[in-house]
Design an enzyme around this catalytic site. Structure first.
Site, mmCIF file in Angstrom:
data_model
loop_
_atom_site.group_PDB
_atom_site.id
_atom_site.type_symbol
_atom_site.label_atom_id
_atom_site.label_comp_id
_atom_site.label_asym_id
_atom_site.label_seq_id
_atom_site.Cartn_x
_atom_site.Cartn_y
_atom_site.Cartn_z
ATOM 1 N N GLU A 10 0.817 -1.216 0.000
ATOM 2 C CA GLU A 10 0.000 0.000 0.000
ATOM 3 C C GLU A 10 0.846 1.260 0.000
ATOM 4 O O GLU A 10 0.338 2.355 -0.190
ATOM 5 C CB GLU A 10 -0.999 -0.007 1.162
ATOM 6 C CG GLU A 10 -0.428 -0.276 2.526
ATOM 7 C CD GLU A 10 -0.119 1.006 3.278
ATOM 8 O OE1 GLU A 10 -0.708 2.039 2.965
ATOM 9 O OE2 GLU A 10 0.734 0.947 4.173
ATOM 10 N N GLN A 107 1.956 4.357 18.260
ATOM 11 C CA GLN A 107 2.146 2.982 17.831
ATOM 12 C C GLN A 107 3.577 2.707 17.369
ATOM 13 O O GLN A 107 4.009 1.558 17.349
ATOM 14 C CB GLN A 107 1.144 2.625 16.739
ATOM 15 C CG GLN A 107 -0.286 2.525 17.285
ATOM 16 C CD GLN A 107 -1.254 1.921 16.306
ATOM 17 O OE1 GLN A 107 -1.164 2.138 15.106
ATOM 18 N NE2 GLN A 107 -2.213 1.152 16.802
ATOM 19 N N LEU A 291 -7.635 -3.520 13.332
ATOM 20 C CA LEU A 291 -6.871 -4.222 14.354
ATOM 21 C C LEU A 291 -6.068 -5.365 13.744
ATOM 22 O O LEU A 291 -5.011 -5.734 14.257
ATOM 23 C CB LEU A 291 -7.813 -4.737 15.438
ATOM 24 C CG LEU A 291 -7.173 -5.369 16.675
ATOM 25 C CD1 LEU A 291 -6.310 -4.341 17.408
ATOM 26 C CD2 LEU A 291 -8.240 -5.931 17.602
ATOM 27 N N GLY A 292 -6.559 -5.912 12.629
ATOM 28 C CA GLY A 292 -5.881 -7.035 11.986
ATOM 29 C C GLY A 292 -4.423 -6.751 11.672
ATOM 30 O O GLY A 292 -3.540 -7.564 11.979
ATOM 31 N N HIS A 316 -3.141 -3.268 3.962
ATOM 32 C CA HIS A 316 -2.351 -2.861 5.120
ATOM 33 C C HIS A 316 -1.778 -4.082 5.843
ATOM 34 O O HIS A 316 -0.619 -4.086 6.267
ATOM 35 C CB HIS A 316 -3.211 -2.052 6.104
ATOM 36 C CG HIS A 316 -3.209 -0.585 5.852
ATOM 37 N ND1 HIS A 316 -4.096 0.021 5.001
ATOM 38 C CD2 HIS A 316 -2.415 0.408 6.316
ATOM 39 C CE1 HIS A 316 -3.856 1.320 4.962
ATOM 40 N NE2 HIS A 316 -2.840 1.574 5.759
#
Length: 346
Positions: A10, A107, A291-292, A316
């Site tokens: 991506e 993150q 969340l994956g 993603h």
């Protein structure tokens, strides 16, 4: 030195953030090329530049190419990630300020700090609830509770809301360094316990969050889902509005949101978030599509194997799997038919 092609998959900022996290954790020197080549404005934007500097601060890395718009970066850690007190302000990265997402910086540095020895306090300033990034409410209500199951001990305190395009938000992140992570098995979600939500405005009339909350509750009750959405007027520098819903299941949780904008009725904002939640609820998987990909890095760093089932195999997710594979930390298998992600540490 590992060289990462930032145009892979991506071709966005996630390639950069995952690479920075892993370089800070492993001490591996890193060269990134074609950074964010898949975006209309390639190169480092304000939040990406702040992520670079944040990752560098925690491991005292030497960096070259840390400038707005840069498409090439060298990142050479000088020590293991260190717990401590840090402040990172996205507005400092660009003249005139920025509403760059603080959650993306969070993150980037969370796992390096979680795997360090000692406790950390990090102040993050910038956009807290902005498009194209997880809102702080999602981090608080969904991401952190799930990664806690892997051994990540962290919490956030939202001090001020920051919306696009002005930002001005502030978050305190507190991390207890544990040094180790464990795997997770998340193939079933169990029964829905409840839907909790916040309908929030800053610098706007109180009838707006009330309308968002009422519409969301009405739609969810029509589908026989137990729901409670709280209307709030909060502190923020500029006007802003949004609704944030968390579906809490026996073994998992998922988050959905919609942001207000001029000309979009409050009821419509609520409808957008509710529709996403209902689509997720109908699919039966325990892990939402956002969340994956966010679970890949902590499971790759865990001491034992993990498996989880996602509603959708996104680009993603596959891009993040490729980046992690470049560091040789874990074997990742993705079953597109079953939606199962399997992660086994090397």
């Amino acid at each position: 030195m590992i060289t990462i092609d930032g145009s892979y998959g991506e071709g966005g900022g996630q390639v950069l953030r995952t690479s920075l996290s892993l370089a800070a954790i492993t001490g591996q020197p890193l060269r990134l090329e074609k950074i964010r080549a898949g975006r209309p404005k390639p190169g480092l934007a304000a939040q990406h530049l702040t992520s670079v500097r944040a990752a560098a601060a925690v491991c005292q890395a030497q960096i070259r190419g840390d400038a707005l718009g840069s498409t090439t970066l060298e990142f050479i850690p000088n020590r293991a990630a260190q717990a401590g007190r840090y402040t990172f302000d996205v507005t400092e990265a660009r003249e005139g300020g920025s509403a760059g997402a603080v959650t993306l910086i969070l993150q980037t540095i969370l796992l390096p700090l979680a795997l360090s020895k000692g406790d950390s306090v990090v102040i993050l300033k910038g956009g807290t609830h902005v498009p194209w990034s997880p809102p702080v409410t999602y981090i608080e209500q969904v991401y952190l509770p799930i990664v806690k199951q892997l051994g990540v001990q962290a919490e956030v305190d939202l001090r001020a809301w920051g919306w696009y395009p002005t930002g001005g938000g502030e978050v305190e992140l507190r991390v207890k360094g544990s040094g180790t992570l464990r795997g997770i098995q998340l193939l079933e979600r169990g029964n829905l316990q409840q839907v909790r939500g916040l309908a929030v405005v800053t610098e706007l009339p109180s009838h707006i969050p009330q309308r968002m909350a009422s519409r969301a509750e009405s739609l969810l009750h029509q589908e026989h889902l137990k729901a409670q959405v709280k209307p709030l007027r909060e502190r923020g520098r500029t006007p802003g509005a949004g609704i944030f819903l968390t579906a809490e299941y026996e073994f998992s949780r998922a988050g959905f949101n919609a942001l207000g904008r001029q000309g979009l009725p409050a009821e419509r904002v609520a409808e957008i978030a509710v529709q996403e939640l209902l689509e997720f609820h109908a699919k039966g998987a325990p892990v939402d599509k956002h969340l994956g990909d966010q679970l890949l890095l902590p499971t790759a760093l865990a001491g034992d194997a993990s498996q989880y089932r996602v509603t959708e195999i996104t680009e993603h997710l596959t891009t993040n799997a490729w980046v992690i594979s470049q560091f040789g930390l874990a074997a990742i298998e993705i079953d597109p038919k079953e939606g199962i992600v399997s992660v086994a540490p090397n």
